[in-house]
Write a protein that holds these residues in place. Structure first.
Motif, PDB file in Angstrom:
ATOM      1  N   ASP A 192       0.857  -1.181   0.000  1.00 49.08           N
ATOM      2  CA  ASP A 192       0.000   0.000   0.000  1.00 49.08           C
ATOM      3  C   ASP A 192       0.894   1.232   0.000  1.00 49.08           C
ATOM      4  N   SER A 193       0.925   1.927  -1.138  1.00 51.38           N
ATOM      5  CA  SER A 193       1.756   3.123  -1.259  1.00 51.38           C
ATOM      6  C   SER A 193       0.943   4.403  -1.082  1.00 51.38           C
ATOM      7  N   GLY A 194      -0.263   4.260  -0.542  1.00 47.96           N
ATOM      8  CA  GLY A 194      -1.082   5.423  -0.239  1.00 47.96           C
ATOM      9  C   GLY A 194      -2.405   5.472  -0.967  1.00 47.96           C
ATOM     10  N   SER A 195      -2.588   4.611  -1.962  1.00 48.76           N
ATOM     11  CA  SER A 195      -3.845   4.603  -2.725  1.00 48.76           C
ATOM     12  C   SER A 195      -4.702   3.386  -2.404  1.00 48.76           C
ATOM     13  N   GLY A 196      -4.361   2.683  -1.335  1.00 52.69           N
ATOM     14  CA  GLY A 196      -5.084   1.475  -0.968  1.00 52.69           C
ATOM     15  C   GLY A 196      -4.254   0.239  -1.232  1.00 52.69           C
ATOM     16  N   PRO A 197      -4.578  -0.856  -0.555  1.00 51.34           N
ATOM     17  CA  PRO A 197      -3.778  -2.069  -0.668  1.00 51.34           C
ATOM     18  C   PRO A 197      -3.925  -2.770  -2.015  1.00 51.34           C
ATOM     19  N   VAL A 198      -2.787  -3.293  -2.510  1.00 55.98           N
ATOM     20  CA  VAL A 198      -2.745  -4.121  -3.713  1.00 55.98           C
ATOM     21  C   VAL A 198      -2.087  -5.429  -3.299  1.00 55.98           C
ATOM     22  N   SER A 199      -2.808  -6.535  -3.461  1.00 59.77           N
ATOM     23  CA  SER A 199      -2.303  -7.836  -3.020  1.00 59.77           C
ATOM     24  C   SER A 199      -1.854  -8.679  -4.206  1.00 59.77           C
ATOM     25  N   PHE A 200      -0.802  -9.473  -3.952  1.00 57.27           N
ATOM     26  CA  PHE A 200      -0.235 -10.360  -4.964  1.00 57.27           C
ATOM     27  C   PHE A 200      -0.071 -11.754  -4.380  1.00 57.27           C
ATOM     28  N   GLU A 201      -0.483 -12.767  -5.126  1.00 57.54           N
ATOM     29  CA  GLU A 201      -0.157 -14.152  -4.788  1.00 57.54           C
ATOM     30  C   GLU A 201       1.227 -14.409  -5.371  1.00 57.54           C
ATOM     31  N   VAL A 202       2.168 -14.736  -4.506  1.00 62.37           N
ATOM     32  CA  VAL A 202       3.535 -14.985  -4.963  1.00 62.37           C
ATOM     33  C   VAL A 202       3.619 -16.439  -5.396  1.00 62.37           C
ATOM     34  N   ARG A 203       3.747 -16.661  -6.690  1.00 64.42           N
ATOM     35  CA  ARG A 203       3.692 -18.002  -7.257  1.00 64.42           C
ATOM     36  C   ARG A 203       5.040 -18.707  -7.332  1.00 64.42           C
ATOM     37  N   ARG A 204       6.090 -17.983  -7.765  1.00 61.48           N
ATOM     38  CA  ARG A 204       7.389 -18.648  -7.922  1.00 61.48           C
ATOM     39  C   ARG A 204       8.501 -17.614  -8.026  1.00 61.48           C
ATOM     40  N   ARG A 205       9.724 -18.136  -7.988  1.00 59.11           N
ATOM     41  CA  ARG A 205      10.892 -17.274  -8.145  1.00 59.11           C
ATOM     42  C   ARG A 205      10.976 -16.763  -9.581  1.00 59.11           C
ATOM     43  N   ALA A 206      11.575 -15.613  -9.743  1.00 61.18           N
ATOM     44  CA  ALA A 206      11.897 -15.065 -11.061  1.00 61.18           C
ATOM     45  C   ALA A 206      13.394 -15.305 -11.262  1.00 61.18           C
ATOM     46  N   ASN A 207      13.719 -16.435 -11.824  1.00 57.92           N
ATOM     47  CA  ASN A 207      15.123 -16.807 -11.968  1.00 57.92           C
ATOM     48  C   ASN A 207      15.835 -15.906 -12.972  1.00 57.92           C
ATOM     49  N   PRO A 208      17.080 -15.573 -12.694  1.00 57.97           N
ATOM     50  CA  PRO A 208      17.841 -14.748 -13.641  1.00 57.97           C
ATOM     51  C   PRO A 208      18.180 -15.554 -14.891  1.00 57.97           C
ATOM     52  N   CYS A 209      18.596 -14.842 -15.927  1.00 61.71           N
ATOM     53  CA  CYS A 209      18.968 -15.494 -17.180  1.00 61.71           C
ATOM     54  C   CYS A 209      20.358 -15.019 -17.611  1.00 61.71           C
ATOM     55  N   ALA A 210      20.848 -15.601 -18.681  1.00 63.39           N
ATOM     56  CA  ALA A 210      22.184 -15.273 -19.182  1.00 63.39           C
ATOM     57  C   ALA A 210      22.320 -13.811 -19.592  1.00 63.39           C
ATOM     58  N   VAL A 215      24.072  -7.353 -19.520  1.00 58.91           N
ATOM     59  CA  VAL A 215      23.562  -6.025 -19.184  1.00 58.91           C
ATOM     60  C   VAL A 215      24.048  -5.497 -17.828  1.00 58.91           C
ATOM     61  N   ILE A 216      24.433  -6.392 -16.919  1.00 58.10           N
ATOM     62  CA  ILE A 216      24.970  -5.956 -15.624  1.00 58.10           C
ATOM     63  C   ILE A 216      26.488  -6.120 -15.603  1.00 58.10           C
ATOM     64  N   GLY A 217      26.953  -7.303 -15.974  1.00 62.50           N
ATOM     65  CA  GLY A 217      28.390  -7.570 -16.000  1.00 62.50           C
ATOM     66  C   GLY A 217      28.660  -9.035 -15.762  1.00 62.50           C
ATOM     67  N   PRO A 218      29.844  -9.486 -16.140  1.00 61.32           N
ATOM     68  CA  PRO A 218      30.205 -10.897 -15.964  1.00 61.32           C
ATOM     69  C   PRO A 218      29.997 -11.350 -14.514  1.00 61.32           C
ATOM     70  N   GLY A 219      29.379 -12.511 -14.350  1.00 58.43           N
ATOM     71  CA  GLY A 219      29.134 -13.079 -13.026  1.00 58.43           C
ATOM     72  C   GLY A 219      27.784 -12.715 -12.433  1.00 58.43           C
ATOM     73  N   ALA A 220      27.058 -11.768 -13.046  1.00 58.59           N
ATOM     74  CA  ALA A 220      25.769 -11.335 -12.488  1.00 58.59           C
ATOM     75  C   ALA A 220      24.731 -12.447 -12.524  1.00 58.59           C
ATOM     76  N   PHE A 221      24.719 -13.229 -13.581  1.00 60.25           N
ATOM     77  CA  PHE A 221      23.773 -14.342 -13.696  1.00 60.25           C
ATOM     78  C   PHE A 221      23.900 -15.270 -12.500  1.00 60.25           C
TER      79      PHE A 221
END
Length: 160
Positions: A102-120, A125-131
């Motif tokens: 809730d950032s001030g406009s009322g609550p927003v709820s999310f069902e957390v389903r799974r991890r967002a795994n990083p990719c190659a 875009v960040i640098g070697p080893g970031a993955f």
């Protein structure tokens, strides 16, 4: 106090093809900046204007969140392509729970389903080893439970 640090709404996929070829450019006529000050969230659909909004293939992963503490200094949503960057919230520990913001406009709820795994792409875009460094800290994929709005700044956080 927890904060929403950045919000990203992207109408297209920017990381397609081979990472060595680099991200796709922003097409003509698209907004120059995908970072926004507020987002409109729709129950079971996602973020209005985002590439995953209402897509059947992303029904269990329409909105992505990541913790700023997981990222190197100077790295944000433009690089990791998540939707919501939170500070002071351990989002990676919330799989299987409900997260309410809730950032001030009322609550927003999310069902957390799974991890967002990083990719190659992270090594490009960040640098070697970031993955490898982001494994287990790449954020979460969620389904919005209700309609609402989130904006940058302080946020109340409730988990259940």
């Amino acid at each position: 106090m927890p904060r929403i640090v950045e919000l990203l709404v992207s109408p297209l996929h920017r990381y397609e093809g081979r990472p060595a070829d680099g991200p796709a450019p922003v097409p003509d006529g698209a907004p120059d900046d995908e970072l926004v000050g507020r987002i409109a969230v729709r129950a079971r659909l996602g973020i209005t204007g985002d590439r995953y909004f209402g897509k059947t293939a992303h029904r269990d992963a329409a909105v992505t969140l990541i913790a700023s503490e997981s990222l190197p200094p100077g790295v944000g949503l433009i690089q990791v392509r998540r939707n919501i960057l939170l500070q002071g919230v351990d989002v990676d520990s919330m799989v299987g729970r409900t997260l309410t913001l809730d950032s001030g406009s009322g609550p927003v709820s999310f069902e957390v389903r799974r991890r967002a795994n990083p990719c190659a792409w992270m090594d490009v875009v960040i640098g070697p080893g970031a993955f490898r460094a982001l494994r287990g800290r790449g954020g979460i994929r969620c389904v919005p439970v209700n309609d609402g709005e989130l904006r940058l700044g302080p946020v109340d956080v409730v988990t259940s």
